[in-house]
Design a protein around this motif. Structure first.
Motif, short mmCIF file in Angstrom:
data_model
loop_
_atom_site.label_atom_id
_atom_site.label_comp_id
_atom_site.label_asym_id
_atom_site.label_seq_id
_atom_site.Cartn_x
_atom_site.Cartn_y
_atom_site.Cartn_z
N GLU A 54 122.78 -85.86 -6.91
CA GLU A 54 121.96 -84.94 -6.14
C GLU A 54 122.68 -83.63 -5.82
O GLU A 54 122.09 -82.68 -5.35
CB GLU A 54 121.44 -85.59 -4.84
N LEU A 55 123.99 -83.57 -6.11
CA LEU A 55 124.76 -82.34 -5.87
C LEU A 55 125.06 -81.59 -7.17
O LEU A 55 125.84 -80.65 -7.18
CB LEU A 55 126.08 -82.68 -5.16
N GLU A 56 124.41 -82.01 -8.25
CA GLU A 56 124.61 -81.34 -9.53
C GLU A 56 124.20 -79.87 -9.41
O GLU A 56 123.19 -79.54 -8.80
CB GLU A 56 123.77 -82.02 -10.62
N GLY A 57 125.01 -79.01 -9.95
CA GLY A 57 124.74 -77.58 -9.90
C GLY A 57 125.49 -76.87 -8.78
O GLY A 57 125.54 -75.65 -8.74
N TYR A 58 126.06 -77.65 -7.86
CA TYR A 58 126.86 -77.08 -6.78
C TYR A 58 128.34 -77.23 -7.13
O TYR A 58 128.71 -78.06 -7.95
CB TYR A 58 126.60 -77.80 -5.45
N LEU A 59 129.16 -76.46 -6.46
CA LEU A 59 130.61 -76.61 -6.55
C LEU A 59 131.00 -77.61 -5.47
O LEU A 59 130.73 -77.39 -4.29
CB LEU A 59 131.27 -75.25 -6.31
#
Length: 166
Positions: free
Chosen positions: A115-120
């Motif tokens: 669910e945190l894909e795309g974040y650093l």
């Protein structure tokens, strides 16, 4: 030892270290979140050093994730600065709770939360040894209604398939 008290203490004290950042424990990430963000969760328990007095000793492994917008200017440098501050804030803390000193296990980039894909995202993994007492001392959370899959439900004995009918 109540795990909920430990979670609250960690969350409150880290909020003090990062007053302009939202610090959440087990959040619902379906909605909008403000960044940067600090997420805390208890990932697992393992066997601790047993005290020999009947209490159960466990090692609780926590994960504290710093989440940042990767498009922010100097995001790669900023998240590394923040994660060092986070690790220092956790190092050897007990949060005012009856637990062993926090021991940092790792500080590294984290790409394992879908669910945190795309974040650093960087993760600080730390452990506490804690004694949970015996079964009579362990608090039972309010569970609400029973699940339809709960083994304690009242159904007729013929509601289940017999092995020979499979």
């Amino acid at each position: 030892m109540d795990i909920a008290d430990l979670h609250r203490a960690i969350e409150q004290q880290l909020q003090g270290v990062f007053p302009k950042m939202e610090v959440l424990t087990y959040p619902d990430l379906e909605g909008r979140v403000s960044l940067p963000l600090l997420l805390i969760e208890l990932a697992e328990f393992s066997d601790g050093t047993q005290p020999g007095n009947g209490e159960l000793s466990l090692i609780a492994r926590f994960e504290a994730r710093l989440v940042m917008d990767p498009t922010r200017a100097d995001a790669e440098l900023h998240i590394r600065q923040l994660v060092c501050r986070l690790a220092a804030a956790i190092h050897f803390k007990t949060w005012g709770q009856p637990v062993g000193l926090a021991r940092i296990q790792s500080v590294a980039p984290d790409g394992f939360k879908g669910e945190l894909e795309g974040y650093l995202v960087w993760c600080v993994t730390f452990e506490h040894e804690l004694h949970v007492g015996d079964v009579e001392e362990w608090p039972i959370p309010e569970l609400g209604e029973l699940s339809p899959y709960d083994d304690n439900r009242q159904e007729p004995a013929d509601a289940y398939l017999k092995p020979q009918d499979l």
